[in-house]
Design an enzyme around this catalytic site. Structure first.
Site, PDB file in Angstrom:
ATOM      1  N   HIS D  14      70.224  -4.429   8.606  1.00  0.00           N
ATOM      2  CA  HIS D  14      68.995  -4.222   7.836  1.00  0.00           C
ATOM      3  C   HIS D  14      68.875  -2.988   7.045  1.00  0.00           C
ATOM      4  O   HIS D  14      70.100  -2.259   7.163  1.00  0.00           O
ATOM      5  CB  HIS D  14      67.874  -4.359   8.857  1.00  0.00           C
ATOM      6  N   HIS D  39      72.935  -1.189   7.622  1.00  0.00           N
ATOM      7  CA  HIS D  39      73.277  -0.904   9.154  1.00  0.00           C
ATOM      8  C   HIS D  39      73.003  -1.946  10.002  1.00  0.00           C
ATOM      9  O   HIS D  39      72.432  -2.958   9.406  1.00  0.00           O
ATOM     10  CB  HIS D  39      73.014   0.544   9.452  1.00  0.00           C
ATOM     11  N   HIS D  41      71.771  -3.539  14.105  1.00  0.00           N
ATOM     12  CA  HIS D  41      71.311  -3.427  15.395  1.00  0.00           C
ATOM     13  C   HIS D  41      71.553  -4.577  16.214  1.00  0.00           C
ATOM     14  O   HIS D  41      71.620  -5.531  16.061  1.00  0.00           O
ATOM     15  CB  HIS D  41      69.959  -2.777  15.422  1.00  0.00           C
ATOM     16  N   ASP D  79      69.882 -14.074  13.988  1.00  0.00           N
ATOM     17  CA  ASP D  79      70.875 -13.653  14.697  1.00  0.00           C
ATOM     18  C   ASP D  79      72.353 -13.703  13.721  1.00  0.00           C
ATOM     19  O   ASP D  79      72.621 -14.706  13.126  1.00  0.00           O
ATOM     20  CB  ASP D  79      71.282 -14.661  15.965  1.00  0.00           C
ATOM     21  N   GLU D 126      64.882  -1.681  19.192  1.00  0.00           N
ATOM     22  CA  GLU D 126      65.938  -1.471  18.095  1.00  0.00           C
ATOM     23  C   GLU D 126      67.109  -0.777  18.634  1.00  0.00           C
ATOM     24  O   GLU D 126      68.245  -0.931  18.209  1.00  0.00           O
ATOM     25  CB  GLU D 126      65.215  -0.848  16.914  1.00  0.00           C
TER      26      GLU D 126
END
Lengths: 139, 139, 139, 139, 139, 139
Positions: D14, D39, D41, D79, D126
């Site tokens: 995101h 980047h 998570h 995902d 996160e």
């Protein structure tokens, strides 16, 4: 209303005891926690703030700002310190996990309000088995 | 050959410093870790033993026996204690995580051998980010 | 008002099924959880108690007392046991995580009150992905 | 009333930024989180549902059913995806952790109600230090 | 000989794919990991260094020095970055967890040697279920 | 040479005992672990494979392939099962953690070799405090 939670950590020494009692009497009441030579913990601190997300950023509070507040008002004062002897906001207070959490709450609550958010709770873990959570006076 | 590992935990105070140096000089070399008023940690200790499983029980070592050895020779001596002042096997030894792990290794290795197993290593975590592992002199 | 939470752990066998149904019917409804040969879990139990900190100790409840209550009334009865066959407070109760949490709540709530504190909730983790929390009848 | 909680995980890319602003202005406001090259998570998602346990099964909701709802309505869509570009329920929404949690809440709440239970909250982590929890509009 | 291990963390986006292949072919070979719109992870990095403890400090290496090396040579280059596009030491290298670990090893190994210690291994966790460990060319 | 590690989990019932011994004698030798009504665990399984990364993918082994092998040869046979009664590769074997790890090693080692990689070890956690690791006959 959304809750946002930031974890920070600190390592400190402390001792639970009543001044004026003998070491024996303190040991009877508080066990190993009253060791006059101190012991210590890796504390885990969870600060939960609540509010509405900002329309532009989607943030309740910028976590960099929240982290800065916690570091300046709490971590810098307690990390690698003795909680009985060296922390201004713990002066004269028994350093049980409960009392540390309360003191931290009152230490940072006004600064959260300046960010237009509300401090919901302070959760503090003393060990992996023991933790407390404080929600403020009117919770 | 199988490794079997037992985790135990203890909370202790310590200070890393050189006796005879001023607080300023210690602070320069060791930073907050040399705070004269102490700080502390929740230590996590991982004791790894190796050997052949017993044909009947399938155990390399009975974990109740291993846990008892660790508690009697280590945990009871260090938990809620000051590692600089109160622990016999740390007398005169700088309480860095490395040195604590080494001392624990030599403290319990002979007792593991009596159980017909071999102490493989002592792993010691000082914080969630920092740990050491010691494998003995001949590793 | 402060919450204080103690974690304890136990390992047990269980089976979710309806007596009187065939193994096939149980398997249809409950899947692998109804295996007639049992399966088991490492349960993690979080007991949260609330109250005011004692002025002297700063404790809502002495964690050694709380841990003793949990061990005597719960852990000693369920650890290394079969939850369907061997636990007095689970007799005739389907051992879903929900029902185990409820039964534990009612088992220890009166003893917490004798300590001048209030049992806030029982949180029970069956696996790292699945947990329940029960807050009592009037929550 | 019992709460039951299911954890699921997903990995996604995101970027937090305002369309129409220059990269510099976004960087000033959002720092590294606005990196135009993205980047990502490992998100941890905790879905808490409340209700009364079924008399027969002892379940508030069958966790296999709950997990299936979460997978079909959320995990399969997010995902290994880009939260800004590829997720229908995030179209036009700033992908802050707060906003992702809110969107997930509204995505699955109706399906929980069809199971005769109530969605209590969506908690979304996160990183290991940062998390949010959303309880719905009327909480 | 003692091992000392430091954990650091970073969040990054990446994509596993072969340049010149169609998106379809990449998807066939690498599945969701080749998503052209990227995905990302919270990477956990464990750097293990070995050596003899210094007689004075008891340290194999000062963890503040080790952490500074890791931050300057690795974290500052990869955190909140795209591993395919923005990292000098990953240019032209497939960003599998294996290859990232290898590249990090060679990036920091010379700096560890200047500290009179030896880099033992780089362990890198991409998710809680998947990790790799690299021990250097001559291991 | 790089190590790659995959974690999988399963829940199972078991009992450590010697057939032919009375319950009393088993209880004396194995304590609560020999409870005739069984108990159980959430086992965590770490499978470590070693090899050279493929030049194209950068993978030592495709984790989807590794996970599939583990699921078909191990998880599907042990999850929600009784390790004494229902698992083909544990027939006649004392289900200590040591012996389960050994049996799993021999179960999947040949299939790893077909993938042109080498099974390095099986690490198996029975509880958060107890684990074993097996490296094969020639380690």
């Amino acid at each position: 209303m959304i809750h946002i939670c930031r974890r920070e950590r600190f390592n400190a020494a402390h001792r639970v005891f009543v001044e004026g009692w003998s070491d024996e009497k303190n040991s009877e009441h508080f066990g190993a926690c009253s060791n006059p030579n101190w012991h210590g913990h890796n504390y885990e601190l969870f600060v939960t703030v609540k509010g509405e997300p900002d329309p532009l950023s989607g943030y309740v509070i910028d976590l960099k700002v929240l982290s800065k507040i916690i570091r300046e008002k709490v971590i810098n004062k307690v990390d690698h310190r003795n909680l009985n002897l060296e922390v201004d906001f713990m002066k004269g207070i028994q350093p049980s996990t409960e009392n540390i959490a309360k003191a931290i709450f009152h230490e940072i609550s006004p600064l959260i309000q300046k960010q237009k958010a509300v401090l919901h709770s302070i959760r503090l873990h003393e060990t992996e088995n023991n933790s407390v959570e404080y929600f403020g006076e009117f919770a």
